[in-house]
Scaffold this active site. Structure first.
Site, PDB file in Angstrom:
ATOM      1  N   LYS A  32       1.871   3.156  11.497  1.00 13.33           N
ATOM      2  CA  LYS A  32       1.022   1.997  11.158  1.00 13.33           C
ATOM      3  C   LYS A  32       1.525   0.748  11.881  1.00 13.33           C
ATOM      4  CE  LYS A  32       0.829  -0.280   7.021  1.00 13.33           C
ATOM      5  NZ  LYS A  32       0.665  -1.738   7.163  1.00 13.33           N
ATOM      6  N   ASP A  59      -3.556  -1.715  11.292  1.00 12.53           N
ATOM      7  CA  ASP A  59      -3.803  -2.385  10.008  1.00 12.53           C
ATOM      8  C   ASP A  59      -4.035  -3.870  10.265  1.00 12.53           C
ATOM      9  OD1 ASP A  59      -4.029  -2.915   7.342  1.00 12.53           O
ATOM     10  OD2 ASP A  59      -1.898  -2.644   6.869  1.00 12.53           O
ATOM     11  N   LEU A  60      -5.221  -4.177  10.795  1.00  7.89           N
ATOM     12  CA  LEU A  60      -5.506  -5.562  11.194  1.00  7.89           C
ATOM     13  C   LEU A  60      -6.423  -6.269  10.198  1.00  7.89           C
ATOM     14  CD1 LEU A  60      -5.871  -5.121  15.069  1.00  7.89           C
ATOM     15  CD2 LEU A  60      -3.845  -5.684  13.721  1.00  7.89           C
ATOM     16  N   LYS A  61      -6.874  -5.580   9.170  1.00  9.78           N
ATOM     17  CA  LYS A  61      -7.676  -6.171   8.086  1.00  9.78           C
ATOM     18  C   LYS A  61      -8.711  -7.151   8.630  1.00  9.78           C
ATOM     19  CE  LYS A  61      -4.157  -5.533   4.488  1.00  9.78           C
ATOM     20  NZ  LYS A  61      -3.030  -4.977   5.268  1.00  9.78           N
ATOM     21  N   ASP A  64     -14.666 -10.979   9.834  1.00 12.08           N
ATOM     22  CA  ASP A  64     -15.274 -11.993  10.709  1.00 12.08           C
ATOM     23  C   ASP A  64     -16.779 -11.731  10.718  1.00 12.08           C
ATOM     24  OD1 ASP A  64     -15.700 -13.911  12.813  1.00 12.08           O
ATOM     25  OD2 ASP A  64     -13.649 -13.553  13.503  1.00 12.08           O
ATOM     26  N   PRO A  66     -20.353 -10.157  11.833  1.00 14.26           N
ATOM     27  CA  PRO A  66     -20.581  -8.752  12.197  1.00 14.26           C
ATOM     28  C   PRO A  66     -20.394  -8.458  13.681  1.00 14.26           C
ATOM     29  CG  PRO A  66     -22.229  -9.473  10.611  1.00 14.26           C
ATOM     30  CD  PRO A  66     -21.439 -10.697  10.968  1.00 14.26           C
ATOM     31  N   THR A 116      -3.516  -6.609  -3.387  1.00 15.96           N
ATOM     32  CA  THR A 116      -2.790  -6.474  -4.659  1.00 15.96           C
ATOM     33  C   THR A 116      -1.996  -7.731  -4.990  1.00 15.96           C
ATOM     34  OG1 THR A 116      -1.100  -5.303  -3.426  1.00 15.96           O
ATOM     35  CG2 THR A 116      -2.595  -3.953  -4.723  1.00 15.96           C
ATOM     36  N   GLN A 186       7.570  -4.139  -4.251  1.00 16.86           N
ATOM     37  CA  GLN A 186       6.491  -3.343  -4.850  1.00 16.86           C
ATOM     38  C   GLN A 186       6.723  -3.296  -6.353  1.00 16.86           C
ATOM     39  OE1 GLN A 186       3.968  -2.366  -3.205  1.00 16.86           O
ATOM     40  NE2 GLN A 186       4.573  -2.067  -1.075  1.00 16.86           N
ATOM     41  N   ARG A 207       9.647   0.600   4.119  1.00 18.85           N
ATOM     42  CA  ARG A 207      11.101   0.466   4.008  1.00 18.85           C
ATOM     43  C   ARG A 207      11.856   1.688   3.493  1.00 18.85           C
ATOM     44  NH1 ARG A 207      10.036  -5.174   1.309  1.00 18.85           N
ATOM     45  NH2 ARG A 207       8.195  -3.928   0.773  1.00 18.85           N
TER      46      ARG A 207
HETATM   47  O1  C5P Z   1       7.963  -1.215   3.013  1.00 18.32           O
HETATM   48  P1  C5P Z   1       6.808  -0.821   2.145  1.00 18.32           P
HETATM   49  O2  C5P Z   1       6.770   0.660   1.821  1.00 18.32           O
HETATM   50  O3  C5P Z   1       6.673  -1.689   0.919  1.00 18.32           O
HETATM   51  O4  C5P Z   1       5.554  -1.110   3.098  1.00 18.32           O
HETATM   52  C1  C5P Z   1       4.287  -0.928   2.661  1.00 18.32           C
HETATM   53  C2  C5P Z   1       3.282  -1.195   3.744  1.00 18.32           C
HETATM   54  O5  C5P Z   1       2.004  -1.115   3.139  1.00 18.32           O
HETATM   55  C3  C5P Z   1       3.378  -2.584   4.379  1.00 18.32           C
HETATM   56  O6  C5P Z   1       2.994  -2.461   5.747  1.00 18.32           O
HETATM   57  C4  C5P Z   1       2.382  -3.406   3.618  1.00 18.32           C
HETATM   58  O7  C5P Z   1       1.761  -4.396   4.412  1.00 18.32           O
HETATM   59  C5  C5P Z   1       1.345  -2.372   3.210  1.00 18.32           C
HETATM   60  N1  C5P Z   1       0.667  -2.694   1.932  1.00 18.32           N
HETATM   61  C6  C5P Z   1       1.302  -2.784   0.694  1.00 18.32           C
HETATM   62  N2  C5P Z   1       0.629  -3.068  -0.454  1.00 18.32           N
HETATM   63  C7  C5P Z   1      -0.645  -3.278  -0.397  1.00 18.32           C
HETATM   64  C8  C5P Z   1      -1.322  -3.189   0.821  1.00 18.32           C
HETATM   65  C9  C5P Z   1      -0.619  -2.888   1.979  1.00 18.32           C
HETATM   66  O8  C5P Z   1       2.497  -2.603   0.604  1.00 18.32           O
HETATM   67  N3  C5P Z   1      -1.283  -3.529  -1.510  1.00 18.32           N
END
Ligand code: C5P
Length: 233
Positions: A32, A59-61, A64, A66, A116, A186, A207
């Site tokens: 990713k 993962d550029l979300k 903008d 259409p 989130t 998290q 991580r």
């Molecule tokens: O290091 P970790 O496992 O927390 O990374 C999670 C990845 O998922 C990161 O790239 C983060 O941007 C993405 N992410 C997240 N929670 C979300 C949406 C995306 O951790 N709700």
């Protein structure tokens, strides 16, 4: 893709990202590339990962008008990305344009519903009276109706999403922590097995793999935990 693990290459340097990808490419299914790496390194990092034979999740979300999103989706198709995120709150026309632009390619679009990091209070401040969970359902429905047949969902949402969309919609879940690993930022993480058992098709892990003393061993241990029964294939 058989391997359900997506590793988040959340590093600022292209050399670091490529070295990590090289180590992990036989242990995980997808790399990713998020905003941090893409802003620092640009599309060349995607080209390099593709040249190494890696599958790439951009993962550029995108959010903008259409036309701009459609053209950007076309660029992601040309780069050979396997997954690309767009914000569902960009609206129906944007989602439909994105899906038209990806049509016929192997790019799987994924809609992001509610970040989130947003609480009820944040939504109210934005003039949105919905509770976050209700808004997730509303935006997921909109995305699927517009043919964006992939959703990013948290471990808390994935069971409900799988019941709502039993087939034909790809569910990708971040917020994963293998048993015993540090939670970092998290808050409501699930283990890899839990997420897959709740219906995820792919799990995003950063991580716990990339910051491990031995990233390959960490990824292999997660893959092994997913092979234990009883898990759907
Ligand atoms: O290091 P970790 O496992 O927390 O990374 C999670 C990845 O998922 C990161 O790239 C983060 O941007 C993405 N992410 C997240 N929670 C979300 C949406 C995306 O951790 N709700």
């Amino acid at each position: 893709m058989k391997n359900k693990i997506i590793v988040a290459l959340d590093v600022p340097e292209v050399s670091e990202a490529l070295a990590m990808a090289k180590k992990l490419q036989h242990s995980v299914g997808v790399m990713k590339v998020g905003l941090e790496l893409f802003t620092a390194a640009g599309p060349d990092v995607v080209r390099e990962l593709r040249a190494m034979g890696c599958n790439v999740f951009l993962d550029l979300k995108m959010h903008d008008i259409p036309n701009t999103v459609a053209k950007s989706v076309e660029s992601a198709v040309k780069l050979g990305a396997s997954f690309l995120t767009v914000h569902a709150c960009g609206g129906a026309a944007m989602l439909q344009s994105a899906s038209d632009a990806a049509h016929g390619s192997s790019l799987q679009l994924l809609a992001v519903t509610v970040l989130t990091s947003l609480t009820d209070k944040d939504l109210l401040q934005l003039g949105i009276p919905d509770k976050p969970a209700d808004r997730v359902h509303r935006l997921a429905k909109l995305a699927v109706e517009c043919n964006v047949r992939g959703l990013v969902c948290s471990p808390e949402e994935v069971s409900a999403m799988r019941s709502e969309y039993p087939a034909g919609v790809v569910l990708v879940t971040p917020g994963i922590r293998p048993e015993g690993s540090a939670m970092n930022d998290q808050k409501r993480a699930a283990t890899p097995r839990e997420a897959i058992q709740r219906g995820s098709d792919y799990i995003v892990i950063g991580r716990p793999i990339t910051a491990a003393a031995d990233p390959v061993a960490a990824a292999e241990a997660i893959a092994a935990s997913l092979r234990q029964s009883p898990l759907k294939a």
